[in-house]
Scaffold this motif. Structure first.
Motif, PDB file in Angstrom:
ATOM      1  N   GLY A   1       0.799  -1.215   0.000  1.00  0.00           N
ATOM      2  CA  GLY A   1       0.000   0.000   0.000  1.00  0.00           C
ATOM      3  C   GLY A   1       0.830   1.262   0.000  1.00  0.00           C
ATOM      4  O   GLY A   1       0.316   2.353   0.300  1.00  0.00           O
ATOM      5  N   LEU A   2       2.114   1.147  -0.359  1.00  0.00           N
ATOM      6  CA  LEU A   2       3.021   2.294  -0.370  1.00  0.00           C
ATOM      7  C   LEU A   2       3.513   2.571  -1.781  1.00  0.00           C
ATOM      8  O   LEU A   2       3.611   1.663  -2.609  1.00  0.00           O
ATOM      9  CB  LEU A   2       4.223   2.027   0.539  1.00  0.00           C
ATOM     10  N   TRP A   3       3.849   3.847  -2.043  1.00  0.00           N
ATOM     11  CA  TRP A   3       4.460   4.207  -3.327  1.00  0.00           C
ATOM     12  C   TRP A   3       5.907   3.746  -3.332  1.00  0.00           C
ATOM     13  O   TRP A   3       6.628   3.933  -2.354  1.00  0.00           O
ATOM     14  CB  TRP A   3       4.384   5.719  -3.543  1.00  0.00           C
ATOM     15  N   ASP A   4       6.312   3.164  -4.448  1.00  0.00           N
ATOM     16  CA  ASP A   4       7.662   2.632  -4.521  1.00  0.00           C
ATOM     17  C   ASP A   4       8.139   2.630  -5.960  1.00  0.00           C
ATOM     18  O   ASP A   4       7.340   2.756  -6.902  1.00  0.00           O
ATOM     19  CB  ASP A   4       7.705   1.211  -3.961  1.00  0.00           C
ATOM     20  N   SER A   5       9.447   2.490  -6.146  1.00  0.00           N
ATOM     21  CA  SER A   5      10.007   2.376  -7.483  1.00  0.00           C
ATOM     22  C   SER A   5       9.493   1.106  -8.153  1.00  0.00           C
ATOM     23  O   SER A   5       9.257   0.093  -7.477  1.00  0.00           O
ATOM     24  CB  SER A   5      11.540   2.341  -7.415  1.00  0.00           C
ATOM     25  N   LEU A   6       9.333   1.158  -9.456  1.00  0.00           N
ATOM     26  CA  LEU A   6       8.819  -0.002 -10.181  1.00  0.00           C
ATOM     27  C   LEU A   6       9.831  -1.145 -10.130  1.00  0.00           C
ATOM     28  O   LEU A   6      11.037  -0.930 -10.252  1.00  0.00           O
ATOM     29  CB  LEU A   6       8.524   0.366 -11.633  1.00  0.00           C
ATOM     30  N   ALA A   7       9.313  -2.351  -9.956  1.00  0.00           N
ATOM     31  CA  ALA A   7      10.167  -3.532  -9.881  1.00  0.00           C
ATOM     32  C   ALA A   7       9.418  -4.716 -10.483  1.00  0.00           C
ATOM     33  O   ALA A   7       8.182  -4.785 -10.401  1.00  0.00           O
ATOM     34  CB  ALA A   7      10.564  -3.836  -8.436  1.00  0.00           C
ATOM     35  N   PRO A   8      10.130  -5.653 -11.104  1.00  0.00           N
ATOM     36  CA  PRO A   8       9.464  -6.827 -11.662  1.00  0.00           C
ATOM     37  C   PRO A   8       8.874  -7.718 -10.575  1.00  0.00           C
ATOM     38  O   PRO A   8       9.252  -7.624  -9.407  1.00  0.00           O
ATOM     39  CB  PRO A   8      10.594  -7.544 -12.421  1.00  0.00           C
ATOM     40  N   SER A   9       7.937  -8.555 -10.982  1.00  0.00           N
ATOM     41  CA  SER A   9       7.313  -9.536 -10.073  1.00  0.00           C
ATOM     42  C   SER A   9       6.526  -8.869  -8.956  1.00  0.00           C
ATOM     43  O   SER A   9       6.285  -9.481  -7.906  1.00  0.00           O
ATOM     44  CB  SER A   9       8.367 -10.481  -9.487  1.00  0.00           C
ATOM     45  N   ARG A  10       6.129  -7.617  -9.139  1.00  0.00           N
ATOM     46  CA  ARG A  10       5.255  -6.951  -8.175  1.00  0.00           C
ATOM     47  C   ARG A  10       3.975  -6.513  -8.876  1.00  0.00           C
ATOM     48  O   ARG A  10       3.888  -6.523 -10.096  1.00  0.00           O
ATOM     49  CB  ARG A  10       5.965  -5.755  -7.544  1.00  0.00           C
ATOM     50  N   ARG A  11       3.011  -6.111  -8.074  1.00  0.00           N
ATOM     51  CA  ARG A  11       1.717  -5.727  -8.643  1.00  0.00           C
ATOM     52  C   ARG A  11       1.336  -4.358  -8.095  1.00  0.00           C
ATOM     53  O   ARG A  11       1.535  -4.067  -6.912  1.00  0.00           O
ATOM     54  CB  ARG A  11       0.659  -6.770  -8.283  1.00  0.00           C
ATOM     55  N   TYR A  12       0.761  -3.529  -8.984  1.00  0.00           N
ATOM     56  CA  TYR A  12       0.459  -2.147  -8.630  1.00  0.00           C
ATOM     57  C   TYR A  12      -0.998  -1.808  -8.931  1.00  0.00           C
ATOM     58  O   TYR A  12      -1.554  -2.251  -9.947  1.00  0.00           O
ATOM     59  CB  TYR A  12       1.389  -1.201  -9.387  1.00  0.00           C
ATOM     60  N   THR A  13      -1.591  -1.006  -8.028  1.00  0.00           N
ATOM     61  CA  THR A  13      -2.992  -0.612  -8.174  1.00  0.00           C
ATOM     62  C   THR A  13      -3.151   0.813  -8.686  1.00  0.00           C
ATOM     63  O   THR A  13      -4.264   1.245  -8.984  1.00  0.00           O
ATOM     64  CB  THR A  13      -3.710  -0.747  -6.824  1.00  0.00           C
ATOM     65  N   ALA A  14      -2.049   1.547  -8.785  1.00  0.00           N
ATOM     66  CA  ALA A  14      -2.071   2.914  -9.324  1.00  0.00           C
ATOM     67  C   ALA A  14      -0.627   3.323  -9.583  1.00  0.00           C
ATOM     68  O   ALA A  14       0.323   2.660  -9.139  1.00  0.00           O
ATOM     69  CB  ALA A  14      -2.740   3.880  -8.349  1.00  0.00           C
ATOM     70  N   PHE A  15      -0.477   4.436 -10.306  1.00  0.00           N
ATOM     71  CA  PHE A  15       0.858   4.942 -10.610  1.00  0.00           C
ATOM     72  C   PHE A  15       0.867   6.455 -10.455  1.00  0.00           C
ATOM     73  O   PHE A  15      -0.186   7.108 -10.483  1.00  0.00           O
ATOM     74  CB  PHE A  15       1.281   4.563 -12.037  1.00  0.00           C
ATOM     75  N   GLN A  16       2.061   7.004 -10.290  1.00  0.00           N
ATOM     76  CA  GLN A  16       2.231   8.447 -10.350  1.00  0.00           C
ATOM     77  C   GLN A  16       3.512   8.747 -11.113  1.00  0.00           C
ATOM     78  O   GLN A  16       4.542   8.107 -10.905  1.00  0.00           O
ATOM     79  CB  GLN A  16       2.262   9.079  -8.956  1.00  0.00           C
ATOM     80  N   ALA A  17       3.410   9.683 -12.029  1.00  0.00           N
ATOM     81  CA  ALA A  17       4.557  10.117 -12.824  1.00  0.00           C
ATOM     82  C   ALA A  17       4.962  11.509 -12.365  1.00  0.00           C
ATOM     83  O   ALA A  17       4.114  12.303 -11.931  1.00  0.00           O
ATOM     84  CB  ALA A  17       4.221  10.126 -14.310  1.00  0.00           C
ATOM     85  N   GLY A  18       6.235  11.788 -12.463  1.00  0.00           N
ATOM     86  CA  GLY A  18       6.706  13.096 -12.013  1.00  0.00           C
ATOM     87  C   GLY A  18       7.912  13.571 -12.797  1.00  0.00           C
ATOM     88  O   GLY A  18       8.658  12.776 -13.376  1.00  0.00           O
ATOM     89  N   VAL A  19       8.088  14.878 -12.837  1.00  0.00           N
ATOM     90  CA  VAL A  19       9.256  15.492 -13.451  1.00  0.00           C
ATOM     91  C   VAL A  19       9.710  16.612 -12.540  1.00  0.00           C
ATOM     92  O   VAL A  19       8.900  17.307 -11.920  1.00  0.00           O
ATOM     93  CB  VAL A  19       8.927  16.035 -14.864  1.00  0.00           C
ATOM     94  N   GLN A  20      11.030  16.782 -12.411  1.00  0.00           N
ATOM     95  CA  GLN A  20      11.561  17.805 -11.531  1.00  0.00           C
ATOM     96  C   GLN A  20      11.164  19.203 -11.987  1.00  0.00           C
ATOM     97  O   GLN A  20      11.182  19.510 -13.181  1.00  0.00           O
ATOM     98  CB  GLN A  20      13.079  17.705 -11.462  1.00  0.00           C
ATOM     99  N   LEU A  21      10.859  20.042 -11.005  1.00  0.00           N
ATOM    100  CA  LEU A  21      10.539  21.428 -11.303  1.00  0.00           C
ATOM    101  C   LEU A  21      11.783  22.216 -11.726  1.00  0.00           C
ATOM    102  O   LEU A  21      11.693  23.126 -12.562  1.00  0.00           O
ATOM    103  CB  LEU A  21       9.915  22.095 -10.076  1.00  0.00           C
ATOM    104  N   ALA A  22      12.913  21.872 -11.163  1.00  0.00           N
ATOM    105  CA  ALA A  22      14.138  22.617 -11.457  1.00  0.00           C
ATOM    106  C   ALA A  22      15.351  21.778 -11.083  1.00  0.00           C
ATOM    107  O   ALA A  22      15.270  20.849 -10.280  1.00  0.00           O
ATOM    108  CB  ALA A  22      14.156  23.945 -10.685  1.00  0.00           C
ATOM    109  N   ASN A  23      16.482  22.123 -11.667  1.00  0.00           N
ATOM    110  CA  ASN A  23      17.790  21.617 -11.273  1.00  0.00           C
ATOM    111  C   ASN A  23      18.812  22.677 -11.651  1.00  0.00           C
ATOM    112  O   ASN A  23      18.437  23.809 -11.984  1.00  0.00           O
ATOM    113  CB  ASN A  23      18.092  20.246 -11.913  1.00  0.00           C
ATOM    114  N   ARG A  24      20.080  22.329 -11.634  1.00  0.00           N
ATOM    115  CA  ARG A  24      21.094  23.332 -11.942  1.00  0.00           C
ATOM    116  C   ARG A  24      21.092  23.751 -13.408  1.00  0.00           C
ATOM    117  O   ARG A  24      21.797  24.694 -13.775  1.00  0.00           O
ATOM    118  CB  ARG A  24      22.476  22.814 -11.529  1.00  0.00           C
ATOM    119  N   MET A  25      20.336  23.082 -14.229  1.00  0.00           N
ATOM    120  CA  MET A  25      20.205  23.471 -15.633  1.00  0.00           C
ATOM    121  C   MET A  25      19.105  24.502 -15.831  1.00  0.00           C
ATOM    122  O   MET A  25      18.945  25.041 -16.924  1.00  0.00           O
ATOM    123  CB  MET A  25      19.926  22.245 -16.493  1.00  0.00           C
TER     124      MET A  25
END
Length: 351
Positions: free
Chosen positions: A128-152
């Motif tokens: 029931g926790l958000w985690d990095s994707l890994a094989p042989s696991r099952r997921y009930t939802a996903f979230q995608a993200g992109v950084q707002l800023a970095n040194r670039m």
């Protein structure tokens, strides 16, 4: 042969001898200092390491290193997770459980959006926790993200649009429906975060310069090795590793890479090298500036050098104290923004 001729010959012989001795003395004086061959050769029991990972074996008879008090700490594995503080995030709802293998297959070939990191996490059916994707696991939802800023720089409209396209493609592949926030609001938030980061970023660098005789690469490596520095992957680069495996180095030492790659490095003359600290990458509790200051002092004393700034001005105790006070204010500002130096969020934002 007359006495005059004999006297002139003797004077000539003495002159030639004096010239030979002078040239020999000058050559020895200008020869770069070499590592002590009687000591354990640096790197004889160490493997070159990446700047963010250290593989080191204790060397028999190795000289003492700087006592940082952190050598006995455990080495936990760290994972980078999405955080609303520094990421644009989009929830992806799915109608049925998705396997980890299917989710991994649906990821885009490149995990970048422009110059920003693109990440997808899954809501684990087991924990029931958000985690990095890994094989042989099952997921009930996903979230995608992109950084707002970095040194670039800050996320812009084009990068936000690319984020939407990549997220939608992933959602289509796993049979999901994404929800996106408003582009203008997120781009504005990115600019504000980038402005804060640019004001509170700090990368310190001290230069150690030889007072008289130059140094060979081996001489530098041997003295730095006594303080705990180990070879990095790049020639002319050494790192003082963090206490935790996988973390960025506390300090970085760099000298002329061409000298390190020379056919005979012992003949390469180096008159200066740099010791640097990436402030946001190392936690305040690790006292990185104190260690930078102490390492600079010890190396300067042992190698007959002086510590200067980037413009060649010598750094005295008062100047170093002022730098230390300024850093404490910087740390306080990062803490107040929940971007404490050394935190996963700070490491990603200031990268």
């Amino acid at each position: 042969m007359s006495s005059l001729q004999m006297s002139l010959a003797a004077i000539g012989a003495l002159t030639v001898g004096a010239v030979v001795v002078y040239n020999y003395w000058t050559s020895r004086k200008n020869e770069p200092r070499q590592a002590d061959p009687l000591r354990e050769p640096l790197g004889s029991d160490m493997e070159p390491v990446l700047d963010t990972e250290v593989v080191m074996k204790p060397a028999v008879g190795q000289d003492p290193v700087l006592d940082d008090g952190f050598g006995s700490l455990p080495l936990p594995e760290r994972k980078t997770a999405l955080d609303a503080l520094i990421d644009v995030m989009a929830l992806i709802e799915v109608d049925q459980v998705v396997s980890g293998d299917a989710a991994l297959a649906a990821l885009p070939l490149t995990r970048r959006v422009g110059t920003k990191l693109f990440t997808v996490e899954g809501l684990s059916q087991e924990t029931g926790l958000w985690d990095s994707l890994a094989p042989s696991r099952r997921y009930t939802a996903f979230q995608a993200g992109v950084q707002l800023a970095n040194r670039m720089g800050a996320l812009n409209n084009i990068e936000f649009s690319e984020f939407v396209v990549k997220t939608q493609a992933f959602a289509d592949a796993v049979g999901g429906t994404p929800s996106f926030s408003d582009m203008l609001e997120e781009v504005s938030r990115a600019r504000e975060l980038d402005q804060f980061a640019s004001v509170h970023d700090a990368q310190l660098s001290f230069t150690l310069c030889a007072r008289s005789a130059a140094w060979s690469p081996g001489y530098i490596q041997q003295h730095a090795g006594r303080l705990g520095f180990v070879p990095g992957v790049m020639p002319g680069r050494m790192v003082l590793p963090a206490a935790e495996q996988g973390m960025p180095p506390v300090l970085v030492l760099t000298f002329d890479s061409q000298a390190a790659l020379a056919d005979d490095p012992a003949l390469s003359a180096i008159r200066s090298f740099a010791l640097s600290l990436d402030v946001p990458q190392t936690a305040r509790v690790d006292e990185p500036f104190t260690r930078l200051r102490e390492a600079s002092r010890l190396l300067a004393e042992a190698m007959d050098g002086v510590v200067t700034d980037g413009e060649g001005q010598m750094l005295n105790a008062d100047a170093l104290d002022q730098i230390g006070n300024d850093l404490q204010q910087l740390y306080d500002a990062l803490d107040a923004r929940e971007l404490s130096a050394g935190s996963p969020q700070a490491r990603r934002l200031f990268s």
